[in-house]
Design an enzyme around this catalytic site. Structure first.
Site, PDB file in Angstrom:
ATOM      1  N   CYS A 114       0.828  -1.203   0.000  1.00 33.53           N
ATOM      2  CA  CYS A 114       0.000   0.000   0.000  1.00 33.53           C
ATOM      3  C   CYS A 114       0.869   1.262   0.000  1.00 33.53           C
ATOM      4  O   CYS A 114       1.472   1.594  -1.009  1.00 33.53           O
ATOM      5  CB  CYS A 114      -0.977  -0.035   1.170  1.00 33.53           C
ATOM      6  SG  CYS A 114      -2.338   1.148   0.993  1.00 33.53           S
ATOM      7  N   HIS A 213      -3.582  -5.180   0.522  1.00 27.43           N
ATOM      8  CA  HIS A 213      -3.059  -5.628   1.814  1.00 27.43           C
ATOM      9  C   HIS A 213      -3.053  -7.153   1.885  1.00 27.43           C
ATOM     10  O   HIS A 213      -4.013  -7.770   2.365  1.00 27.43           O
ATOM     11  CB  HIS A 213      -3.892  -5.036   2.957  1.00 27.43           C
ATOM     12  CG  HIS A 213      -3.592  -3.599   3.216  1.00 27.43           C
ATOM     13  ND1 HIS A 213      -2.694  -3.182   4.176  1.00 27.43           N
ATOM     14  CD2 HIS A 213      -4.028  -2.476   2.599  1.00 27.43           C
ATOM     15  CE1 HIS A 213      -2.602  -1.854   4.157  1.00 27.43           C
ATOM     16  NE2 HIS A 213      -3.409  -1.409   3.204  1.00 27.43           N
ATOM     17  N   GLU A 215      -1.555  -9.067   3.848  1.00 25.04           N
ATOM     18  CA  GLU A 215      -1.540  -9.592   5.215  1.00 25.04           C
ATOM     19  C   GLU A 215      -2.951  -9.824   5.759  1.00 25.04           C
ATOM     20  O   GLU A 215      -3.129 -10.515   6.769  1.00 25.04           O
ATOM     21  CB  GLU A 215      -0.757  -8.645   6.140  1.00 25.04           C
ATOM     22  CG  GLU A 215      -1.505  -7.412   6.605  1.00 25.04           C
ATOM     23  CD  GLU A 215      -1.600  -6.303   5.567  1.00 25.04           C
ATOM     24  OE1 GLU A 215      -2.194  -5.243   5.883  1.00 25.04           O
ATOM     25  OE2 GLU A 215      -1.079  -6.472   4.447  1.00 25.04           O
TER      26      GLU A 215
END
Length: 238
Positions: A114, A213, A215
């Protein structure tokens, strides 16, 4: 072989826990959990304003994630702030730029997430579009608050990214800015509205960045790819 050590750059924010209300270095736990789940050992890297610190840190790492966070300072790419651009952190910009320089010199594997992608593009001499809704006409990339936008992404055939995540995927985004130019990097994923959602450097080194993202998702192909590259880097260095 021991697990590779993956550095994660952090936020520096006013925070509250227990009886405390003070500035803190912090990062959503999902980053460290995703690194651990894919076989790495996470280490948090708060901003450090000491000459040579980035070189010393990178010498102890096997991989680096430039994590999400605040907008990049528009002055870094010669622009005036958009009315919606706010909260940039010069200390973090400088620290992450120094880490990127040290990582390139050492050949260290790097993943940008990001803001990390935006900082990497700017550091390479590129520029940002400071408010993506002005271009695409909606808020799908960042619906507001703590919500992630669901965005469909197509990857470039034959790219490193496509080898890690496939040709098409749905991703979780939270970015109101996007990359306009990215010298030295190839755009390797786009949203259906044309927004550049990923870029990678040519060559054998793992140097890749995404606007979404990874994660937050069950599919951690990107972080698994970084950890594999970090393991190979550690073995070569040993």
């Amino acid at each position: 072989m021991s697990a590779p050590v993956i550095g994660l750059t952090t936020y520096r924010e006013q925070a509250a826990w227990g009886v405390w209300r003070q500035r803190a270095d912090l990062l959503p736990t999902q980053y460290a959990e995703a690194v651990t789940a894919t076989g790495g050992l996470p280490v948090l890297l708060p901003p450090v304003a000491v000459a040579g610190a980035a070189d010393e840190v990178v010498a102890r790492l096997d991989g680096l994630v430039v994590c999400g966070g605040a907008d990049v300072d528009p002055a870094r790419y010669g622009a005036e702030p958009h009315p919606r651009t706010a909260g940039w952190r010069p200390d973090r910009d400088a620290w992450e730029a120094a880490l990127l320089d040290a990582a390139e010199a050492a050949g260290l594997p790097v993943l940008g997430v990001c803001r990390g992608m935006q900082l990497m593009a700017v550091h390479a001499g590129g520029a940002l579009d400071q408010h993506t809704p002005d271009l695409v006409g909606d808020e799908r990339h960042s619906p507001g608050g703590d919500e992630f936008g669901a965005v469909s992404v197509a990857t470039a055939p034959g790219s490193r990214l496509a080898g890690l995540v496939g040709e098409h995927l749905a991703v979780s985004c939270h970015h109101h800015q996007s990359v306009r130019s990215h010298p030295g990097f190839a755009a390797v994923a786009h949203a259906d509205d044309g927004t550049v959602e990923a870029m990678e450097a040519p060559g054998d080194r793992f140097c890749l960045a995404v606007q979404w993202h990874p994660e937050t998702a069950a599919d951690v192909g990107l972080l698994a790819g970084l950890v594999r590259a970090a393991s190979a880097y550690a073995a070569q260095r040993a």
